[in-house]
Design an enzyme around this catalytic site. Structure first.
Site, PDB file in Angstrom:
ATOM      1  N   GLY A   8     -29.404  -0.153  31.155  1.00 17.63           N
ATOM      2  CA  GLY A   8     -29.371  -1.417  31.893  1.00 17.63           C
ATOM      3  C   GLY A   8     -28.895  -1.171  33.317  1.00 17.63           C
ATOM      4  O   GLY A   8     -28.476  -0.059  33.657  1.00 17.63           O
ATOM      5  N   ASN A  11     -24.841  -1.094  32.605  1.00 18.60           N
ATOM      6  CA  ASN A  11     -24.355  -0.201  31.554  1.00 18.60           C
ATOM      7  C   ASN A  11     -25.496   0.489  30.827  1.00 18.60           C
ATOM      8  O   ASN A  11     -26.590  -0.074  30.715  1.00 18.60           O
ATOM      9  CB  ASN A  11     -23.552  -1.001  30.522  1.00 18.60           C
ATOM     10  CG  ASN A  11     -22.247  -1.518  31.094  1.00 18.60           C
ATOM     11  OD1 ASN A  11     -21.413  -0.741  31.562  1.00 18.60           O
ATOM     12  ND2 ASN A  11     -22.070  -2.816  31.092  1.00 18.60           N
ATOM     13  N   VAL A  13     -26.205   1.824  27.035  1.00 21.50           N
ATOM     14  CA  VAL A  13     -25.673   1.766  25.683  1.00 21.50           C
ATOM     15  C   VAL A  13     -26.366   2.843  24.853  1.00 21.50           C
ATOM     16  O   VAL A  13     -27.593   2.914  24.813  1.00 21.50           O
ATOM     17  CB  VAL A  13     -25.884   0.378  25.039  1.00 21.50           C
ATOM     18  CG1 VAL A  13     -25.242   0.328  23.650  1.00 21.50           C
ATOM     19  CG2 VAL A  13     -25.300  -0.722  25.923  1.00 21.50           C
ATOM     20  N   ASP A 109     -36.149  -3.815  28.317  1.00 19.94           N
ATOM     21  CA  ASP A 109     -35.096  -4.584  27.625  1.00 19.94           C
ATOM     22  C   ASP A 109     -35.662  -5.879  27.045  1.00 19.94           C
ATOM     23  O   ASP A 109     -35.308  -6.282  25.933  1.00 19.94           O
ATOM     24  CB  ASP A 109     -33.877  -4.845  28.529  1.00 19.94           C
ATOM     25  CG  ASP A 109     -34.187  -5.570  29.834  1.00 19.94           C
ATOM     26  OD1 ASP A 109     -35.371  -5.729  30.184  1.00 19.94           O
ATOM     27  OD2 ASP A 109     -33.220  -5.981  30.511  1.00 19.94           O
ATOM     28  N   ASP A 129     -30.226 -12.885  26.728  1.00 18.37           N
ATOM     29  CA  ASP A 129     -29.563 -11.604  26.974  1.00 18.37           C
ATOM     30  C   ASP A 129     -28.697 -11.744  28.224  1.00 18.37           C
ATOM     31  O   ASP A 129     -29.214 -11.882  29.341  1.00 18.37           O
ATOM     32  CB  ASP A 129     -30.624 -10.504  27.134  1.00 18.37           C
ATOM     33  CG  ASP A 129     -30.016  -9.118  27.374  1.00 18.37           C
ATOM     34  OD1 ASP A 129     -28.785  -9.015  27.569  1.00 18.37           O
ATOM     35  OD2 ASP A 129     -30.776  -8.131  27.386  1.00 18.37           O
ATOM     36  N   THR A 184      -7.426 -22.191  41.544  1.00 20.51           N
ATOM     37  CA  THR A 184      -8.711 -21.676  42.032  1.00 20.51           C
ATOM     38  C   THR A 184      -9.363 -20.727  41.025  1.00 20.51           C
ATOM     39  O   THR A 184     -10.550 -20.860  40.713  1.00 20.51           O
ATOM     40  CB  THR A 184      -8.504 -20.936  43.373  1.00 20.51           C
ATOM     41  OG1 THR A 184      -7.846 -21.840  44.261  1.00 20.51           O
ATOM     42  CG2 THR A 184      -9.825 -20.508  43.972  1.00 20.51           C
TER      43      THR A 184
HETATM   44  N1  LIG Z   1     -15.139  -7.633  30.116  1.00 22.19           N
HETATM   45  C1  LIG Z   1     -15.922  -7.854  31.169  1.00 22.19           C
HETATM   46  N2  LIG Z   1     -15.420  -8.421  32.280  1.00 22.19           N
HETATM   47  C2  LIG Z   1     -16.218  -8.618  33.313  1.00 22.19           C
HETATM   48  N3  LIG Z   1     -17.501  -8.330  33.384  1.00 22.19           N
HETATM   49  C3  LIG Z   1     -18.018  -7.760  32.333  1.00 22.19           C
HETATM   50  C4  LIG Z   1     -17.289  -7.498  31.172  1.00 22.19           C
HETATM   51  N4  LIG Z   1     -18.088  -6.930  30.293  1.00 22.19           N
HETATM   52  C5  LIG Z   1     -19.280  -6.865  30.882  1.00 22.19           C
HETATM   53  N5  LIG Z   1     -19.233  -7.362  32.118  1.00 22.19           N
HETATM   54  C6  LIG Z   1     -20.344  -7.533  33.034  1.00 22.19           C
HETATM   55  O1  LIG Z   1     -21.469  -7.671  32.192  1.00 22.19           O
HETATM   56  C7  LIG Z   1     -22.608  -7.232  32.853  1.00 22.19           C
HETATM   57  C8  LIG Z   1     -23.166  -6.133  32.049  1.00 22.19           C
HETATM   58  O2  LIG Z   1     -23.610  -6.563  30.781  1.00 22.19           O
HETATM   59  P1  LIG Z   1     -24.627  -5.572  30.051  1.00 22.19           P
HETATM   60  O3  LIG Z   1     -25.249  -6.337  28.933  1.00 22.19           O
HETATM   61  O4  LIG Z   1     -23.953  -4.287  29.719  1.00 22.19           O
HETATM   62  O5  LIG Z   1     -25.634  -5.379  31.258  1.00 22.19           O
HETATM   63  P2  LIG Z   1     -26.925  -4.537  31.547  1.00 22.19           P
HETATM   64  O6  LIG Z   1     -27.675  -4.415  30.249  1.00 22.19           O
HETATM   65  O7  LIG Z   1     -27.628  -5.354  32.564  1.00 22.19           O
HETATM   66  O8  LIG Z   1     -26.493  -3.201  32.079  1.00 22.19           O
HETATM   67  C9  LIG Z   1     -22.165  -6.723  34.205  1.00 22.19           C
HETATM   68  O9  LIG Z   1     -22.409  -7.717  35.171  1.00 22.19           O
HETATM   69  C10 LIG Z   1     -20.685  -6.439  33.980  1.00 22.19           C
HETATM   70  O10 LIG Z   1     -19.993  -6.512  35.194  1.00 22.19           O
HETATM   71  C1  LIG Z   2     -34.566  -8.833  34.676  1.00 20.07           C
HETATM   72  C2  LIG Z   2     -33.920  -7.459  34.659  1.00 20.07           C
HETATM   73  C3  LIG Z   2     -33.470  -7.096  36.064  1.00 20.07           C
HETATM   74  C4  LIG Z   2     -32.699  -7.529  33.754  1.00 20.07           C
HETATM   75  O1  LIG Z   2     -31.971  -6.329  33.789  1.00 20.07           O
HETATM   76  P1  LIG Z   2     -30.570  -6.146  33.029  1.00 20.07           P
HETATM   77  O2  LIG Z   2     -29.807  -7.416  33.173  1.00 20.07           O
HETATM   78  O3  LIG Z   2     -30.891  -5.891  31.560  1.00 20.07           O
HETATM   79  O4  LIG Z   2     -29.905  -4.949  33.630  1.00 20.07           O
HETATM   80  C5  LIG Z   2     -34.883  -6.404  34.058  1.00 20.07           C
HETATM   81  O5  LIG Z   2     -35.357  -6.842  32.813  1.00 20.07           O
HETATM   82  C6  LIG Z   2     -36.055  -6.121  34.975  1.00 20.07           C
HETATM   83  O6  LIG Z   2     -35.932  -5.398  35.938  1.00 20.07           O
HETATM   84  N1  LIG Z   2     -37.229  -6.717  34.671  1.00 20.07           N
HETATM   85  C7  LIG Z   2     -38.447  -6.533  35.407  1.00 20.07           C
HETATM   86  C8  LIG Z   2     -39.189  -7.827  35.570  1.00 20.07           C
HETATM   87  C9  LIG Z   2     -39.627  -8.470  34.266  1.00 20.07           C
HETATM   88  O7  LIG Z   2     -39.430  -7.901  33.195  1.00 20.07           O
HETATM   89  O8  LIG Z   2     -40.216  -9.579  34.321  1.00 20.07           O
HETATM   90  K   LIG Z   3     -29.338  -4.346  28.450  1.00 17.59           K
END
Ligand SMILES: Nc1ncnc2c1ncn2[C@@H]1O[C@H](COP(=O)(O)OP(=O)(O)O)[C@@H](O)[C@H]1O
Ligand SMILES: CC(C)(COP(=O)(O)O)[C@@H](O)C(=O)NCCC(=O)O
Ligand SMILES: [K+]
Length: 254
Positions: A8, A11, A13, A109, A129, A184
Site C-alpha cells: 500500500g 504500509n 502487509v 488492492d 478500505d 481543539t
Molecule cells: N494508529 C494509527 N494512528 C494514526 N494513523 C494510523 C494508525 N494506523 C494507521 N494509520 C494510518 O493509516 C493509513 C494506513 O492504513 P493502511 O491500510 O495500512 O494503508 P495503505 O494500505 O494505504 O498503505 C495511513 O494514513 C497511516 O498514517
Molecule cells: C486509490 C489508491 C490510491 C488507494 O491506495 P491505498 O490507500 O491502498 O494505499 C489505489 O487503489 C490506486 O492507486 N488506485 C488506482 C486507481 C484506481 O484503482 O481506480
Molecule cells: K492496502
C-alpha cells in the site's frame, strides 16, 4: 504455506497462509527507497520471528499500488526462495467480471478486496478500505465489480488540515471521541473520525439507492478499527479481507 504481500502507499502487509488459515500478518512502513536486499532481510526476519522458514513456502502472490516497489519486493522474495511471485494485474484470473470504463486502471488492492468479499460474503457487497485513501467499492450479485468512490484517507486529511491551518496542532488518532468538543485536538478528532464514520453511513445509503439493499457491508484497512465502530450501519470488520482475496487470486492462477 503461501506468502501474500499487500503493498500500500503507507504500509506493506506481509501475510502467510497455511491452507485457509492466516498464520500471521505483519504491517511495515512502505519505504520506496529501500532496496531488495533490505526488504529481503526484513521479510526473512519476519518469517523467522513467526517460525516459518522460507523453504516451507510453496507459493507467493503480491498486490501493489506502488508500481516502483513491485519489482523490488518480487526480487526480495527471489533472494529468499526460487518461487515465482504472482502479481495481481491485467491477465490474472480473478473470477470478477470487471465492469468499469478502463479495467486496466483498477488497482490491485481494489481487485483483492473485491475478490475477498466475493469469496467470503453474500452479494451484493459494499467494500470499505480505510487506508491512505478511503475506498468504497461494489461487487454486485452477479460477481460484477461495478466501481465505487475514492476519498482522501482519514489520516491523510487530518495531516493536510494540520499543514494548511496555522493554529491547528498535529493530533494523533485515538479512540476517545465525542461529537462536540471544547478543545481543539478533540474537535479535530471528532471531525476526522466521526466525520469519516458519518460519511460512510451516508455513502452506504447512496450506494444502496443504486444497487438495492446490500447483503454485505465489509470493511478493512489500517484505520478501519478506529472508524468503523462509530458507524451506525452494521459493518463487518474483516482486517484480513485484502490478503484473503489475494490468496484466492493466487489459487485461481495456479
Ligand atoms: N494508529 C494509527 N494512528 C494514526 N494513523 C494510523 C494508525 N494506523 C494507521 N494509520 C494510518 O493509516 C493509513 C494506513 O492504513 P493502511 O491500510 O495500512 O494503508 P495503505 O494500505 O494505504 O498503505 C495511513 O494514513 C497511516 O498514517
Ligand atoms: C486509490 C489508491 C490510491 C488507494 O491506495 P491505498 O490507500 O491502498 O494505499 C489505489 O487503489 C490506486 O492507486 N488506485 C488506482 C486507481 C484506481 O484503482 O481506480
Ligand atoms: K492496502
Amino acid at each position: 504455506m503461501i506468502l501474500t504481500i499487500d503493498i500500500g502507499n503507507s504500509n506493506i502487509v506481509f501475510g502467510v497462509y497455511g491452507e485457509d488459515r492466516l498464520l500471521f500478518s505483519s504491517r511495515v512502513k512502505t519505504d520506496p527507497l529501500r532496496t531488495e536486499t533490505e526488504y529481503a532481510v526484513l521479510l526473512s526476519n519476519l518469517l523467522a520471528f513467526h517460525d516459518c522458514p522460507a523453504k516451507s513456502l510453496e507459493g507467493a502472490a503480491l498486490s501493489s499500488v506502488v508500481p516502483g516497489l513491485t519489482p523490488v519486493l518480487r526480487a526480495a522474495v527471489g533472494l529468499l526462495t526460487d518461487l515465482p511471485v504472482l502479481a495481481v494485474g491485467p491477465g490474472v484470473k480473478t473470477g470478477l467480471d470487471i465492469r468499469i470504463d478502463n479495467p486496466g486502471e483498477l488497482a490491485g488492492d481494489l481487485v483483492c478486496t473485491a475478490v475477498g468479499a466475493m469469496e467470503h460474503y453474500p452479494l451484493p457487497a459494499i467494500i470499505i478500505d480505510l487506508g491512505t485513501a478511503t475506498k468504497i467499492t461494489v461487487v454486485d450479485e452477479r460477481r460484477r465489480y461495478i466501481g465505487g468512490a475514492i476519498a482522501p484517507g482519514v489520516a491523510v486529511s487530518l495531516g493536510a488540515l494540520t499543514k494548511s491551518a496555522s493554529l491547528l496542532p498535529a493530533v494523533s488518532l485515538d479512540s476517545k471521541i465525542k461529537p462536540i468538543c471544547g478543545d481543539t485536538a478533540g474537535a479535530m478528532l471528532s471531525g476526522s473520525i466521526l466525520g469519516a464514520a458519518s460519511m460512510l453511513d451516508g455513502m452506504i445509503d447512496r450506494f444502496c439507492e443504486v444497487i438495492g439493499e446490500a447483503k454485505t457491508v465489509v470493511a478493512c484497512g489500517g484505520l478501519a478499527p478506529m472508524v468503523i465502530p462509530h458507524c451506525r450501519r452494521r459493518i463487518i470488520l474483516d482486517e484480513g479481507l485484502l490478503l484473503s482475496g489475494l490468496l484466492a487470486v493466487y489459487r485461481k492462477n495456479r
